[in-house]
Design an enzyme around this catalytic site. Structure first.
Site: not given
Ligand code: APR
Length: 234
Positions: A116, A143, A208
């Site tokens: 990303h 720019c 997770n």
């Molecule tokens: N350890 C493990 N898991 C965790 C922790 C932790 N300390 N804290 C939170 N989580 C988990 C949450 O339960 C959730 O399932 O991490 C996950 C984060 O999910 P999102 O906030 O949806 O992030 P992500 O999956 O990386 O998002 C994907 O979405 O918004 C777009 O481009 C953005 O790269 C991003 C993509």
């Protein structure tokens, strides 16, 4: 037949870490969804898509400068460090991340596939130039051609860079252990990628703090903080 024993890094040769915002949560960087998530406070339609940037680039940059400032105050955590250590110990270890914070690289990981993009890169789409930029706030915002520098991030409605997608697909096809760390698995096409490893017979682990919509696809579901669960696999 899969035993329920927690897989150990030492038993595998081509490990792939597929990481999301939950890995950086312990560094103090908010995730996107769930309590205090970025998208619970900000509407991506106003801050993180090309239409918003065309409409009001200053507003979009104000948002990204806030994110830069927040990330710049954070350090990689034990989870990042364990991944970098495993990569140092086992050369065929790869990292494919959805994170734009740059903490994998700051913890010493190499060849990280940033699906990303990155908070720390900008591009001028008029001059087709991409460059690193770590200024906080980002200056100058324009720019020399007059166009606004754009954060080199894959925003909503953007396509992923086909080179990154291809590289990620290659790595997922080749891995014998897939470790998904801290991702909700709801954003495509990134969320589709782990299925490549599943189809090719790799051992699959989801780390997770809670169940996700894709948990059932994983052979092992380790529930707890990323740094602790990664430490349990050493
Ligand atoms: N350890 C493990 N898991 C965790 C922790 C932790 N300390 N804290 C939170 N989580 C988990 C949450 O339960 C959730 O399932 O991490 C996950 C984060 O999910 P999102 O906030 O949806 O992030 P992500 O999956 O990386 O998002 C994907 O979405 O918004 C777009 O481009 C953005 O790269 C991003 C993509």
């Amino acid at each position: 037949m899969t035993t329920n024993a927690t897989p150990r890094f030492g038993d595998f040769h081509r490990i792939l870490f597929f990481t999301g915002a939950g890995l950086s949560a312990e560094s103090g960087i908010p995730t996107y969804r769930g309590k205090g998530g970025v998208w619970t406070e900000y509407d991506y339609e106003d801050y993180a898509c090309q239409r918003a940037f065309a409409r009001d680039p200053e507003k979009v940059w104000d948002f990204h400068d806030k994110r830069r400032a927040a990330v710049a105050r954070c350090e990689p955590n034990d989870g990042h460090r364990i991944i970098a250590d495993v990569q140092r110990e086992r050369a065929d270890t790869a990292v494919v991340t959805q994170n734009i914070d740059g903490l994998h690289a700051r913890s010493g990981a190499r060849d990280v596939v940033e699906l990303h993009g990155s908070l720390w890169r900008v591009r001028c789409d008029r001059e087709r130039v991409v460059r690193d930029d770590v200024t906080v706030p980002m200056t100058p915002r324009q720019c020399s051609c007059g166009a606004y520098w754009r954060p080199d991030i894959v925003w909503f409605e953007d396509a992923l860079d086909p080179r990154n997608l291809e590289r990620a697909q290659e790595l997922l096809l080749a891995c014998d252990l897939l470790v998904s760390v801290g991702t909700s698995g709801v954003v495509y096409p990134a969320a589709e990628l782990p299925r490549i490893a599943m189809r090719s017979g790799a051992t699959t682990v989801e780390i997770n703090v809670e169940d996700t919509p894709v948990s059932a696809l994983y052979q092992h579901r380790l529930r707890g903080k990323a740094s602790e669960m990664l430490a349990a696999m050493r």
